[in-house]
Design an enzyme around this catalytic site. Sequence first.
Site, PDB file in Angstrom:
ATOM      1  N   GLU A   7       0.803  -1.218   0.000  1.00 48.40           N
ATOM      2  CA  GLU A   7       0.000   0.000   0.000  1.00 48.40           C
ATOM      3  C   GLU A   7       0.845   1.280   0.000  1.00 48.40           C
ATOM      4  OE1 GLU A   7      -3.901  -1.666   2.371  1.00 48.40           O
ATOM      5  OE2 GLU A   7      -2.187  -1.084   3.567  1.00 48.40           O
TER       6      GLU A   7
ATOM      7  N   CYS B  32       3.120   9.083   0.397  1.00 53.39           N
ATOM      8  CA  CYS B  32       3.806   8.229   1.362  1.00 53.39           C
ATOM      9  C   CYS B  32       4.129   6.914   0.655  1.00 53.39           C
ATOM     10  CB  CYS B  32       2.856   8.028   2.549  1.00 53.39           C
ATOM     11  SG  CYS B  32       3.525   6.990   3.821  1.00 53.39           S
TER      12      CYS B  32
ATOM     13  N   CYS C 252       8.448  -5.975   6.364  1.00 47.34           N
ATOM     14  CA  CYS C 252       9.592  -5.307   6.997  1.00 47.34           C
ATOM     15  C   CYS C 252      10.267  -6.304   7.933  1.00 47.34           C
ATOM     16  CB  CYS C 252       9.102  -4.097   7.798  1.00 47.34           C
ATOM     17  SG  CYS C 252      10.434  -3.151   8.550  1.00 47.34           S
TER      18      CYS C 252
ATOM     19  N   CYS D 278       8.986  -4.083  14.652  1.00 43.65           N
ATOM     20  CA  CYS D 278       8.582  -3.266  15.802  1.00 43.65           C
ATOM     21  C   CYS D 278       7.250  -3.786  16.351  1.00 43.65           C
ATOM     22  CB  CYS D 278       8.458  -1.801  15.384  1.00 43.65           C
ATOM     23  SG  CYS D 278       9.980  -1.152  14.700  1.00 43.65           S
TER      24      CYS D 278
ATOM     25  N   CYS E 244       3.728  -2.106  15.256  1.00 43.40           N
ATOM     26  CA  CYS E 244       3.525  -1.825  13.839  1.00 43.40           C
ATOM     27  C   CYS E 244       2.902  -3.013  13.130  1.00 43.40           C
ATOM     28  CB  CYS E 244       4.865  -1.466  13.202  1.00 43.40           C
ATOM     29  SG  CYS E 244       4.767  -1.238  11.422  1.00 43.40           S
TER      30      CYS E 244
ATOM     31  N   GLY F 240       7.770  -0.828   5.203  1.00 43.85           N
ATOM     32  CA  GLY F 240       9.173  -1.213   5.087  1.00 43.85           C
ATOM     33  C   GLY F 240      10.137  -0.218   5.699  1.00 43.85           C
ATOM     34  N   GLU F 241      11.380  -0.688   5.844  1.00 46.91           N
ATOM     35  CA  GLU F 241      12.451   0.150   6.374  1.00 46.91           C
ATOM     36  C   GLU F 241      13.310   0.594   5.188  1.00 46.91           C
ATOM     37  OE1 GLU F 241      13.708   1.669   9.194  1.00 46.91           O
ATOM     38  OE2 GLU F 241      15.280   2.210   7.775  1.00 46.91           O
TER      39      GLU F 241
ATOM     40  N   SER G 269      12.621   7.441  13.776  1.00 50.34           N
ATOM     41  CA  SER G 269      11.531   6.900  14.592  1.00 50.34           C
ATOM     42  C   SER G 269      12.108   6.563  15.957  1.00 50.34           C
ATOM     43  CB  SER G 269      10.964   5.644  13.934  1.00 50.34           C
ATOM     44  OG  SER G 269      10.263   6.007  12.778  1.00 50.34           O
ATOM     45  N   LEU G 270      12.067   7.545  16.841  1.00 51.39           N
ATOM     46  CA  LEU G 270      12.734   7.374  18.138  1.00 51.39           C
ATOM     47  C   LEU G 270      11.841   6.613  19.111  1.00 51.39           C
ATOM     48  CD1 LEU G 270      15.343   8.148  19.671  1.00 51.39           C
ATOM     49  CD2 LEU G 270      14.110  10.144  20.523  1.00 51.39           C
TER      50      LEU G 270
ATOM     51  N   ASN H  51      -1.791   4.323  16.692  1.00 53.32           N
ATOM     52  CA  ASN H  51      -3.024   3.929  16.004  1.00 53.32           C
ATOM     53  C   ASN H  51      -3.268   2.452  16.261  1.00 53.32           C
ATOM     54  OD1 ASN H  51      -3.845   6.291  14.553  1.00 53.32           O
ATOM     55  ND2 ASN H  51      -2.029   6.010  13.274  1.00 53.32           N
TER      56      ASN H  51
ATOM     57  N   CYS I  69      -0.340   6.002  10.031  1.00 50.43           N
ATOM     58  CA  CYS I  69       0.949   5.366  10.295  1.00 50.43           C
ATOM     59  C   CYS I  69       0.763   4.002  10.940  1.00 50.43           C
ATOM     60  CB  CYS I  69       1.756   6.198  11.271  1.00 50.43           C
ATOM     61  SG  CYS I  69       2.164   7.791  10.662  1.00 50.43           S
TER      62      CYS I  69
HETATM   63  N1  SAH Z   1      10.206   1.901   8.715  1.00 50.34           N
HETATM   64  C1  SAH Z   1      10.317   3.284   8.795  1.00 50.34           C
HETATM   65  C2  SAH Z   1       9.306   4.023   7.956  1.00 50.34           C
HETATM   66  C3  SAH Z   1       7.901   3.480   7.934  1.00 50.34           C
HETATM   67  S1  SAH Z   1       6.944   3.536   9.372  1.00 50.34           S
HETATM   68  C4  SAH Z   1      10.265   3.743  10.247  1.00 50.34           C
HETATM   69  O1  SAH Z   1       9.972   2.951  11.103  1.00 50.34           O
HETATM   70  O2  SAH Z   1      10.575   4.902  10.476  1.00 50.34           O
HETATM   71  C5  SAH Z   1       6.372   5.197   9.461  1.00 50.34           C
HETATM   72  C6  SAH Z   1       6.082   5.678  10.893  1.00 50.34           C
HETATM   73  O3  SAH Z   1       4.886   5.075  11.410  1.00 50.34           O
HETATM   74  C7  SAH Z   1       7.176   5.344  11.869  1.00 50.34           C
HETATM   75  O4  SAH Z   1       7.544   6.443  12.644  1.00 50.34           O
HETATM   76  C8  SAH Z   1       6.529   4.269  12.701  1.00 50.34           C
HETATM   77  O5  SAH Z   1       7.145   4.150  13.920  1.00 50.34           O
HETATM   78  C9  SAH Z   1       5.102   4.726  12.765  1.00 50.34           C
HETATM   79  N2  SAH Z   1       4.161   3.681  13.207  1.00 50.34           N
HETATM   80  C10 SAH Z   1       4.282   2.353  13.106  1.00 50.34           C
HETATM   81  N3  SAH Z   1       3.228   1.721  13.666  1.00 50.34           N
HETATM   82  C11 SAH Z   1       2.418   2.678  14.123  1.00 50.34           C
HETATM   83  C12 SAH Z   1       1.133   2.670  14.801  1.00 50.34           C
HETATM   84  N4  SAH Z   1       0.498   1.541  15.096  1.00 50.34           N
HETATM   85  N5  SAH Z   1       0.583   3.856  15.111  1.00 50.34           N
HETATM   86  C13 SAH Z   1       1.200   5.025  14.793  1.00 50.34           C
HETATM   87  N6  SAH Z   1       2.387   5.092  14.170  1.00 50.34           N
HETATM   88  C14 SAH Z   1       3.000   3.944  13.837  1.00 50.34           C
HETATM   89 FE1  SF4 Z   2       9.365  -1.671   9.971  1.00 52.70          FE
HETATM   90 FE2  SF4 Z   2       8.988   0.950  10.447  1.00 52.70          FE
HETATM   91 FE3  SF4 Z   2       7.092  -0.839  11.042  1.00 52.70          FE
HETATM   92 FE4  SF4 Z   2       9.306  -0.763  12.472  1.00 52.70          FE
HETATM   93  S1  SF4 Z   2       7.774   0.859  12.293  1.00 52.70           S
HETATM   94  S2  SF4 Z   2       8.345  -2.615  11.690  1.00 52.70           S
HETATM   95  S3  SF4 Z   2      10.810  -0.289  10.928  1.00 52.70           S
HETATM   96  S4  SF4 Z   2       7.835  -0.345   9.022  1.00 52.70           S
END
Ligand code: SAH
Ligand code: SF4
Length: 361
Positions: free
Chosen positions: A86, A112, A119, A123, A126, A169-170, A224-225, A300, A343
């Site tokens: 997507e 986006c 990925c 995390c 996610c 993805g990363e 993404s801290l 989310n 996100c």
């Molecule tokens: N992999 C990369 C880019 C894609 S994720 C990364 O992790 O930075 C894009 C953003 O969405 C990241 O900051 C991620 O931490 C955030 N994200 C992932 N799962 C989420 C959720 N359930 N709710 C809100 N943000 C989320």
């Molecule tokens: Fe991959 Fe980004 Fe999701 Fe972490 S937040 S699993 S790095 S897509």
Amino acid sequence: MENIFNYNLDELKSVLTPSFRAKQVWRWLYINYEDDFNMMINIPKEMRNKLHNQFSAKNLEINNIQTSIDGTKKYLFSTKDNYTFESVFLKMRDKEFDENDNIKSREKYTICVSSQIGCKIGCKFCRTGESGFTRNLTVGEIVEQVIAIKKENKILPEKCVNIVYMGMGEPLDNFDNLIKAIKIISHIDGLSISTRRQTISTSGISPMIDALGSLNLGVQLAISLHAVNDETRNKLMPINKVYNIESIMESVRKFPIDMRKRVMFEYLMIKDINDSIKNAKDLLRLLNGIKAKVNIILFNPYSGSKFQRPDIEQAKRFADFLCKKGLLCTIRESRGSDIDAACGQLKYVDSKNKNVSHETK
Ligand code: SAH
Ligand code: SF4
């Protein structure tokens, strides 16, 4: 059949002679969004046939488009090898002053883009991460998302568009393809989306941040801290056990930043995990001396996730605390959440074995 979007202009010149033809084809692809070589009428018929036999300019199908009440659109693409992923298109209104000091609002577009199917980083918050990894997207597949979305929305070629690599993805785990795609997307004779309008979001793979920095492309960096100490971050993002907060900060300090820009720190706020004022204080300390801005994202929820969304009041207190101390901080509007386009809500379906991966966990 080769994906023509895998080729940069120089590579295209080496297969099309005389080489000025490559630039003509390039313009058809990136400015006219033309995917049928036969329609490229200023190209000799013979060359069009050659292109038609060797290349494809349509390697992604749009299987579905969902439109949110806020105008956000989510695209479900399928690849030639039958995977789906997507991407998201966001329209925002930007207010600015015109020559007579009247406020006018202008539409701002952001695409986006996804960089992988699934990925590897895994995390815990996610949906994509919980689905596992299938494969990297190719250069062409990354580039074509932008063209397909611009075309579907009839966006004029000269209109400014921002690109955020925040889809599935990363991006830094698909480094070479990402870099080539960024260069193609920014190419002045084509899409011409400046690298300054392209933001790479990463979970913090320090050596790859260093590698990106050393290329000095002018791209924006988002980290993404999500946590201010290794103990919490280890639990949320297993990658932190390999590249911890300090190693990320070291890489950020070295990263070349545009004079007028800041590194964005994304802070995914989860109820009772990282939303206290004590956490805000630690964040302030951590970012001390770095040209930073903080973007708070409220978690989310998705089906099967074990975390909770924080109270908006708590998020505001957190953000206020940082702002009062002089750290730029915003709370990101959650756009498209009614269609799961926000996100972390993107999913993919491995259509080869009909496995809706995020739901099998
Ligand atoms: N992999 C990369 C880019 C894609 S994720 C990364 O992790 O930075 C894009 C953003 O969405 C990241 O900051 C991620 O931490 C955030 N994200 C992932 N799962 C989420 C959720 N359930 N709710 C809100 N943000 C989320
Ligand atoms: Fe991959 Fe980004 Fe999701 Fe972490 S937040 S699993 S790095 S897509």
